[in-house]
Design a protein around this motif. Sequence first.
Motif, short mmCIF file in Angstrom:
data_model
loop_
_atom_site.label_atom_id
_atom_site.label_comp_id
_atom_site.label_asym_id
_atom_site.label_seq_id
_atom_site.Cartn_x
_atom_site.Cartn_y
_atom_site.Cartn_z
N SER A 115 0.84 -1.20 0.00
CA SER A 115 0.00 0.00 0.00
C SER A 115 0.87 1.25 0.00
N HIS A 116 1.95 1.22 0.77
CA HIS A 116 2.86 2.36 0.84
C HIS A 116 3.47 2.65 -0.52
N ARG A 117 3.93 1.60 -1.21
CA ARG A 117 4.53 1.79 -2.54
C ARG A 117 3.51 2.35 -3.51
N TYR A 118 2.26 1.87 -3.41
CA TYR A 118 1.20 2.39 -4.28
C TYR A 118 1.02 3.89 -4.06
N MET A 119 0.95 4.29 -2.80
CA MET A 119 0.73 5.71 -2.50
C MET A 119 1.89 6.58 -2.99
N VAL A 120 3.11 6.05 -2.87
CA VAL A 120 4.27 6.77 -3.38
C VAL A 120 4.12 7.01 -4.88
N LEU A 121 3.72 5.99 -5.61
CA LEU A 121 3.70 6.05 -7.07
C LEU A 121 2.49 6.78 -7.63
N HIS A 122 1.42 6.91 -6.86
CA HIS A 122 0.19 7.49 -7.40
C HIS A 122 -0.15 8.85 -6.81
N LEU A 255 0.16 -0.40 -14.56
CA LEU A 255 0.28 0.94 -14.00
C LEU A 255 -0.47 1.06 -12.68
N GLN A 256 -1.60 0.38 -12.59
CA GLN A 256 -2.43 0.47 -11.39
C GLN A 256 -1.94 -0.42 -10.25
N THR A 257 -1.03 -1.35 -10.54
CA THR A 257 -0.62 -2.30 -9.51
C THR A 257 0.89 -2.31 -9.29
N LEU A 258 1.57 -1.24 -9.66
CA LEU A 258 3.03 -1.21 -9.49
C LEU A 258 3.43 -1.43 -8.03
N GLY A 259 2.60 -1.03 -7.11
CA GLY A 259 2.93 -1.21 -5.70
C GLY A 259 3.01 -2.66 -5.27
N ALA A 260 2.53 -3.58 -6.11
CA ALA A 260 2.60 -5.00 -5.76
C ALA A 260 4.04 -5.50 -5.78
N GLN A 261 4.94 -4.70 -6.32
CA GLN A 261 6.38 -4.93 -6.28
C GLN A 261 6.82 -6.05 -7.21
N GLN A 262 6.49 -7.28 -6.91
CA GLN A 262 6.93 -8.41 -7.73
C GLN A 262 5.88 -8.67 -8.81
N ALA A 297 5.63 0.78 -18.38
CA ALA A 297 4.86 1.33 -17.26
C ALA A 297 5.79 1.93 -16.21
N ARG A 298 6.87 1.24 -15.91
CA ARG A 298 7.84 1.76 -14.93
C ARG A 298 8.45 3.07 -15.41
N MET A 299 8.84 3.11 -16.69
CA MET A 299 9.47 4.32 -17.21
C MET A 299 8.49 5.49 -17.25
N GLU A 300 7.23 5.21 -17.62
CA GLU A 300 6.23 6.28 -17.65
C GLU A 300 6.02 6.86 -16.26
N THR A 301 5.90 5.98 -15.28
CA THR A 301 5.70 6.44 -13.91
C THR A 301 6.93 7.18 -13.40
N LEU A 306 9.81 12.21 -11.83
CA LEU A 306 11.07 12.95 -12.00
C LEU A 306 10.82 14.33 -12.59
N ARG A 307 9.80 14.43 -13.44
CA ARG A 307 9.50 15.70 -14.07
C ARG A 307 8.81 16.67 -13.12
N SER A 308 8.02 16.14 -12.22
CA SER A 308 7.14 17.05 -11.49
C SER A 308 6.99 16.76 -10.01
N SER A 309 7.96 16.09 -9.39
CA SER A 309 7.95 15.98 -7.94
C SER A 309 9.40 15.91 -7.46
#
Length: 348
Positions: A115-122, A255-262, A297-301, A306-309
């Motif tokens: 959940s933490h990784r999801y919040m970081v990425l979204h 894109l919606q589940t990147l926080g799942a890590q693996q 998906a990783r590169m887009e995120t 990197l561009r705006s935070s």
Amino acid sequence: MAVVVAMTGSGDGLMSPTYEIRSGTLAGFNTLVPQLGGIPSDFLAEVGLPADCMRRPDILIPISTLIDLLNLCVRELQCNDFGLRLAEQQGLRMLGVLGKLVLKEKDLDAALSASHRYMVLHNQADHWRIIERDSRLYAYRICHYEGLGVAEQYSELALGAACRLFRELAGADIRPRQVHFCHVPVSSLQRYREYFEAEVFFAQEYDCLVFDAEVLERPLNAASEGLVQYFEEFTQLLIQGQRGDIASQVRTLILQTLGAQQHNLAQVAQLVDTPVRTLQRHLRAAGTSFKQLLQEARMETARWHLRSSNIDIALLSASLGYTDTSAFSKAFRTVHGNSPLQWRKLQH
């Protein structure tokens, strides 16, 4: 998904980023507002958001617009605790598709990590820093934005939803030891105590939830039928505009589940209710692969942040699922010709 990052001018002539957050943070808005006598579409239109915002969970919202919307609801609905009321509608639902995967984790510790990784990425506006110390678990909300006016309702939504997430995952009896807010109270002290079932402190250095660290060992609750149905409907809603384009469907779900890590193909196959080998065959026919879509998906995120935070590179790398920062830097350089840090400097 097209990612558009708005830039605003500053007094020194430089351009500053408009921090954005995905519309999933408004989960429950269309339910709560009518209960309070309002029309959701009217409030959304007044701050410039589309009426179907709630049916497009991947839309990007400037944090300033979200803050304006919450404050508008407070004024027009005469509801000083609107942020907390909206938080009551959320919990696991704010994780979108990832919530379905989180429910399969072994304990609260693993579920919170995802959940933490999801919040970081979204969310470009803030992130959580979770620290275990002296048998206590400290969940700090680290704010990235400044100068956006009255943001108390957003702070209360963020902490209220996080507290509800703990309870929905591992037990309604979970209570924080303490709750800290940077701002002064905007509702009665009794209202805060009732919601958090804990002592609440104001005018603190950080927004923070404090729990007993032992809660991390708790097994997860079994998902209710309503929650399972919600995630099924959410997933279908997310991909319904991409029928016949299996590559776009898979990329959206990644894109919606990147926080799942693996990430693996089996996870996504489960989400679209398709056998793994069938999904592999469809992707090959579309001229792509799961590995390629994951990289995109990783590169887009990564570019979005990197561009705006001002997110730390190491935190971004870990949240995207790379084993270490050097692995992320190598992958990013291969695609863009520069390291993440160099690319960020060029954008600014």
